[in-house]
Write a protein that holds these residues in place. Structure first.
Motif, PDB file in Angstrom:
ATOM      1  N   UNK A 144      21.245 -38.350 119.392  1.00  0.00           N
ATOM      2  CA  UNK A 144      22.623 -38.236 119.880  1.00  0.00           C
ATOM      3  C   UNK A 144      23.649 -38.958 119.011  1.00  0.00           C
ATOM      4  N   UNK A 145      23.198 -39.609 117.939  1.00  0.00           N
ATOM      5  CA  UNK A 145      24.150 -40.176 116.985  1.00  0.00           C
ATOM      6  C   UNK A 145      24.583 -39.182 115.930  1.00  0.00           C
ATOM      7  N   UNK A 146      23.947 -38.017 115.904  1.00  0.00           N
ATOM      8  CA  UNK A 146      24.275 -37.009 114.895  1.00  0.00           C
ATOM      9  C   UNK A 146      25.561 -36.273 115.247  1.00  0.00           C
ATOM     10  N   UNK A 147      26.303 -35.940 114.205  1.00  0.00           N
ATOM     11  CA  UNK A 147      27.485 -35.075 114.343  1.00  0.00           C
ATOM     12  C   UNK A 147      28.495 -35.611 115.353  1.00  0.00           C
ATOM     13  N   UNK A 148      28.637 -36.911 115.413  1.00  0.00           N
ATOM     14  CA  UNK A 148      29.672 -37.525 116.226  1.00  0.00           C
ATOM     15  C   UNK A 148      30.541 -38.397 115.331  1.00  0.00           C
ATOM     16  N   UNK A 149      31.764 -38.647 115.788  1.00  0.00           N
ATOM     17  CA  UNK A 149      32.723 -39.333 114.937  1.00  0.00           C
ATOM     18  C   UNK A 149      32.760 -40.843 115.128  1.00  0.00           C
ATOM     19  N   UNK A 150      32.127 -41.349 116.201  1.00  0.00           N
ATOM     20  CA  UNK A 150      32.231 -42.776 116.485  1.00  0.00           C
ATOM     21  C   UNK A 150      31.092 -43.220 117.377  1.00  0.00           C
ATOM     22  N   UNK A 151      30.943 -44.531 117.480  1.00  0.00           N
ATOM     23  CA  UNK A 151      29.952 -45.083 118.398  1.00  0.00           C
ATOM     24  C   UNK A 151      30.324 -44.760 119.839  1.00  0.00           C
ATOM     25  N   UNK A 152      31.601 -44.776 120.140  1.00  0.00           N
ATOM     26  CA  UNK A 152      32.040 -44.429 121.496  1.00  0.00           C
ATOM     27  C   UNK A 152      31.633 -43.005 121.864  1.00  0.00           C
ATOM     28  N   UNK A 153      31.803 -42.063 120.939  1.00  0.00           N
ATOM     29  CA  UNK A 153      31.430 -40.674 121.210  1.00  0.00           C
ATOM     30  C   UNK A 153      29.930 -40.539 121.427  1.00  0.00           C
ATOM     31  N   UNK A 154      29.140 -41.219 120.612  1.00  0.00           N
ATOM     32  CA  UNK A 154      27.689 -41.195 120.796  1.00  0.00           C
ATOM     33  C   UNK A 154      27.308 -41.833 122.125  1.00  0.00           C
TER      34      UNK A 154
END
Length: 344
Positions: A22-32
């Motif tokens: 779930x850390x893939x293809x996200x823009x930030x730690x908050x999004x993940x």
């Protein structure tokens, strides 16, 4: 879906695999983080009714006050009567949330205090939930609040643990009794997390509508490592969703992939260690079960043999053939026995 009351090592492995990605293809730690809490909230359900098992899921991270966005700094200052904390003061920061109520599905509205300044060991000790998470994670408060970065780097690989409150109602470690625990019938609270490479502590906290034992809670140590893998790619940068550099991460996806793979290699080594330890624990439990069954079988055999012996025909005097009874003279002080007769 996963029924936490029936949670198995196979469920743990499946969930771990998803969370790691779930850390893939996200823009930030908050999004993940928001992806992580959404997945947990949506996929842990009662197998009979399909109802969500969690009333609320939150993800926290410690973060220096000076690097918080404005709304979070305002939250921290409110708790300090308008005074500004030191720039490097750790703040217990809500990164993501998902739950039953609509307002619980955004960090901006999920809690009144979204950044809690950890001013001193004395004050942190008066925060029951935070201090107990720190303790159950294997850290002491003075060390946690004042620790040097070099010391954290030494601790980081080893600190992955759980926070478990089996009975949430009336627990001194769960202060939100009237606003959350009682009205939403929360039975147990389960948290899992650890240290990121930067030394920041992260914790996923699940408010469960079912009661779970310690043995189930222990399996979530493996999920802590998967969440760490998902968050580590953004450690020390691109924390919040509207970070200035967030678009760069999406645009230059190769860099993100390389970073993610580096963290995955390191974290998968830890996961292998956890898996081997779990296999040893399972093997020990199986051996104890086998030993117990063998003792029970041996005990049952002994009882059956004793019972069989007690039921064998009695071959005492009553079964002596008639022609073998001897005649005894009266003058010997014993009544005469006639052949074929029994007299008393």
């Amino acid at each position: 879906m996963y029924d936490i009351t029936l949670f198995t090592p196979q469920d743990m492995a499946k969930c771990s695999l998803v969370l790691r990605q779930l850390g893939r293809n996200t823009a930030s730690m908050e999004a993940s983080s928001q992806k992580i809490v959404n997945y947990i909230y949506q996929h842990f359900c009662d197998s009979q009714t399909g109802e969500n098992t969690c009333a609320l899921v939150r993800l926290f991270k410690t973060h220096p006050y000076g690097e918080l966005e404005d709304s979070l700094q305002q939250s921290a200052r409110r708790l300090m009567n308008g005074n500004s904390p030191a720039a490097d003061m750790k703040c217990w920061t809500l990164l993501a949330a998902a739950g039953t109520e609509p307002q619980w599905n955004s960090r901006h509205t999920a809690a009144e205090n979204t950044a809690i300044p950890l001013v001193s060991p004395k004050l942190v000790a008066q925060m029951p939930a935070i201090s107990e998470i720190i303790r159950q994670f294997g850290l002491d408060i003075p060390t946690f609040v004042g620790i040097e970065r070099e010391r954290f780097l030494q601790l980081e690989p080893a600190v992955l643990n759980i926070f478990h409150v089996s009975e949430a109602k009336d627990s001194p470690f769960i202060p939100e009794q009237n606003s959350l625990i009682i009205p939403y019938q929360v039975k147990s609270v389960l948290g899992f997390g650890g240290l990121l490479p930067s030394g920041s502590l992260f914790a996923v906290v699940m408010f469960l509508k079912v009661k779970i034992p310690q043995s189930t809670a222990e399996m979530f140590k493996n999920l802590a490592l998967s969440v760490k893998t998902a968050l580590s790619v953004f450690d020390e940068k691109n924390i919040f969703e509207f970070s200035m550099n967030a678009n760069d991460v999406v645009t230059n996806n190769n860099v993100t992939e390389n970073q993610l793979l580096e963290y995955q290699v390191a974290n998968l080594i830890q996961l292998l260690d956890f898996s081997e330890q779990e296999m040893l624990r399972q093997a020990a439990r199986f051996q104890r079960t086998i030993d117990k069954l063998q003792r029970e079988i041996a005990d049952r055999k002994n009882k059956e043999q004793a019972l069989k012996a007690s039921q064998e025909p009695f071959t005492g005097i009553l079964n002596i053939p008639k022609d073998s009874v001897a005649r005894v003279e009266e003058n010997q002080g014993i009544q005469r026995f006639n052949q074929g007769e029994e007299q008393i």
